[in-house]
Write an enzyme that holds these catalytic residues in place. Sequence first.
Site, PDB file in Angstrom:
ATOM      1  CB  THR A  97      -0.892   0.033   1.252  1.00 56.01           C
ATOM      2  OG1 THR A  97      -1.651  -1.174   1.314  1.00 56.01           O
ATOM      3  CG2 THR A  97      -1.845   1.226   1.214  1.00 56.01           C
ATOM      4  CE  LYS A 172      -5.005  -1.290   1.989  1.00 53.81           C
ATOM      5  NZ  LYS A 172      -5.376  -2.509   2.667  1.00 53.81           N
ATOM      6  CE  LYS A 240       1.680   1.623   4.990  1.00 54.17           C
ATOM      7  NZ  LYS A 240       1.638   0.912   3.735  1.00 54.17           N
TER       8      LYS A 240
HETATM    9  P1  NAP Z   1       5.821  -6.353   7.366  1.00 49.27           P
HETATM   10  O1  NAP Z   1       5.490  -7.659   8.011  1.00 49.27           O
HETATM   11  O2  NAP Z   1       6.314  -5.228   8.204  1.00 49.27           O
HETATM   12  O3  NAP Z   1       6.895  -6.675   6.218  1.00 49.27           O
HETATM   13  C1  NAP Z   1       7.494  -5.661   5.462  1.00 49.27           C
HETATM   14  C2  NAP Z   1       8.369  -6.309   4.415  1.00 49.27           C
HETATM   15  O4  NAP Z   1       8.961  -5.277   3.605  1.00 49.27           O
HETATM   16  C3  NAP Z   1       9.543  -7.099   5.002  1.00 49.27           C
HETATM   17  O5  NAP Z   1       9.794  -8.198   4.157  1.00 49.27           O
HETATM   18  C4  NAP Z   1      10.680  -6.075   4.952  1.00 49.27           C
HETATM   19  O6  NAP Z   1      11.955  -6.657   4.934  1.00 49.27           O
HETATM   20  C5  NAP Z   1      10.376  -5.423   3.631  1.00 49.27           C
HETATM   21  N1  NAP Z   1      10.978  -4.091   3.498  1.00 49.27           N
HETATM   22  C6  NAP Z   1      10.585  -2.945   4.117  1.00 49.27           C
HETATM   23  N2  NAP Z   1      11.354  -1.915   3.727  1.00 49.27           N
HETATM   24  C7  NAP Z   1      12.242  -2.413   2.835  1.00 49.27           C
HETATM   25  C8  NAP Z   1      13.286  -1.837   2.074  1.00 49.27           C
HETATM   26  N3  NAP Z   1      13.563  -0.529   2.154  1.00 49.27           N
HETATM   27  N4  NAP Z   1      14.005  -2.643   1.270  1.00 49.27           N
HETATM   28  C9  NAP Z   1      13.719  -3.969   1.182  1.00 49.27           C
HETATM   29  N5  NAP Z   1      12.737  -4.578   1.868  1.00 49.27           N
HETATM   30  C10 NAP Z   1      12.001  -3.809   2.687  1.00 49.27           C
HETATM   31  O7  NAP Z   1       4.587  -5.755   6.556  1.00 49.27           O
HETATM   32  P2  NAP Z   1       3.314  -6.504   5.947  1.00 49.27           P
HETATM   33  O8  NAP Z   1       2.258  -6.544   6.999  1.00 49.27           O
HETATM   34  O9  NAP Z   1       3.722  -7.761   5.257  1.00 49.27           O
HETATM   35  O10 NAP Z   1       2.835  -5.396   4.890  1.00 49.27           O
HETATM   36  C11 NAP Z   1       3.379  -5.277   3.589  1.00 49.27           C
HETATM   37  C12 NAP Z   1       2.513  -4.301   2.804  1.00 49.27           C
HETATM   38  O11 NAP Z   1       1.171  -4.803   2.746  1.00 49.27           O
HETATM   39  C13 NAP Z   1       2.433  -2.896   3.445  1.00 49.27           C
HETATM   40  O12 NAP Z   1       2.404  -1.903   2.438  1.00 49.27           O
HETATM   41  C14 NAP Z   1       1.103  -2.955   4.195  1.00 49.27           C
HETATM   42  O13 NAP Z   1       0.520  -1.677   4.362  1.00 49.27           O
HETATM   43  C15 NAP Z   1       0.274  -3.826   3.268  1.00 49.27           C
HETATM   44  N6  NAP Z   1      -0.858  -4.505   3.928  1.00 49.27           N
HETATM   45  C16 NAP Z   1      -0.693  -5.110   5.151  1.00 49.27           C
HETATM   46  C17 NAP Z   1      -1.781  -5.724   5.752  1.00 49.27           C
HETATM   47  C18 NAP Z   1      -1.668  -6.408   7.112  1.00 49.27           C
HETATM   48  O14 NAP Z   1      -2.706  -6.748   7.691  1.00 49.27           O
HETATM   49  N7  NAP Z   1      -0.462  -6.631   7.634  1.00 49.27           N
HETATM   50  C19 NAP Z   1      -3.038  -5.724   5.128  1.00 49.27           C
HETATM   51  C20 NAP Z   1      -3.157  -5.115   3.891  1.00 49.27           C
HETATM   52  C21 NAP Z   1      -2.066  -4.495   3.304  1.00 49.27           C
HETATM   53  P3  NAP Z   1      12.663  -7.105   6.321  1.00 49.27           P
HETATM   54  O15 NAP Z   1      12.147  -8.469   6.621  1.00 49.27           O
HETATM   55  O16 NAP Z   1      14.122  -7.073   6.006  1.00 49.27           O
HETATM   56  O17 NAP Z   1      12.291  -6.074   7.359  1.00 49.27           O
END
Ligand code: NAP
Length: 300
Positions: A97, A172, A240
């Site tokens: 997102t 979204k 965010k």
């Molecule tokens: P998360 O568990 O915090 O994972 C973030 C991922 O992004 C990790 O693999 C992290 O790597 C990687 N990352 C972040 N910054 C980076 C960078 N500069 N370079 C390379 N890799 C990077 O987040 P998530 O919950 O999976 O969410 C991912 C996306 O989906 C976000 O945009 C979020 O808003 C969206 N989303 C989440 C949900 C939810 O319920 N969680 C629902 C809908 C949408 P590391 O492992 O090295 O930190």
Amino acid sequence: MAETVGFIGLGIMGQGMARNLLQAGFDVTVWNRTAAKMEPLVADGAKAAESPADVAARSDIIITCVSDTPDVEEVILGEDGVIYGAREGSLVVDMSTISPQATRDIAAQLAEKGLHMLDAPISGGSEGAANGTLSIMVGGDAAQVQRAMPVFEAMGKTITHVGPVGAGQTVKLVNQILVVINMLGVSEALLFAQAGGLDMRTTLDAVTQGAAGSWMLSNRGPQVAQRDWRPGFTIDLQQKDLRLVLEAADQMGIPALGTATVFNLYRTLQSQGLGEEGNHALVKALENLAGLKIGEVPGT
Ligand code: NAP
């Protein structure tokens, strides 16, 4: 033959999504900044890459699912980014997102190299990612959406092509406005019920199925009544997304009064160290203003 798939970003969402691609039979190459998170997927049959560029060199369709706008820019356009490894005609699908405007800018840079892009943000939480039941809102060219459909179907249940590049992110954000203003309504109403000396469960039973019913009321109302702040979606991630709404509203020149209010209320909770609680803990910001807590017996 099925196209090969690359997956960048194995966080809470990416882990489940990449696993579902493997289970659907795709040839999947993964990369994650913290390399250890690749191990469980490699054990399930994925190939590990050295960098986002390496993922792109080995894949026809390259998916990114990382945190925020600068992170997507880094893995796609930065040093060793996707753009430096991808073959002409490959398709980049960003499922994070992020900002709709940044999405259009990234797509334009990819197009100069003969690369296609779709924005396909998701909703449905970690359960949806693990179970392959995500809602996916897709922006981009219809032919590329068609091309990506088998990949989307492995990860999601409701897949909607909503318009050109950037439109997926905009939808979204529409979803996020609805979620938080709904939650503000639930919070204000339940605090009012508390002040009125009502029983919370009986009150919820009385109003949940009527005209005021909503997913947030049905699912988060009972959690608020029980003071259960475990997250389906954390305040930090929600915040965010609200920042993205406010930036986009500013760019479009429209007011976003409700979103701005909730953004500021969440800010007060973040400053109290509550950013990892669920987004329904919004009610705590109103409790702080009112000097009243849900669940407290009046007069005690
Ligand atoms: P998360 O568990 O915090 O994972 C973030 C991922 O992004 C990790 O693999 C992290 O790597 C990687 N990352 C972040 N910054 C980076 C960078 N500069 N370079 C390379 N890799 C990077 O987040 P998530 O919950 O999976 O969410 C991912 C996306 O989906 C976000 O945009 C979020 O808003 C969206 N989303 C989440 C949900 C939810 O319920 N969680 C629902 C809908 C949408 P590391 O492992 O090295 O930190």
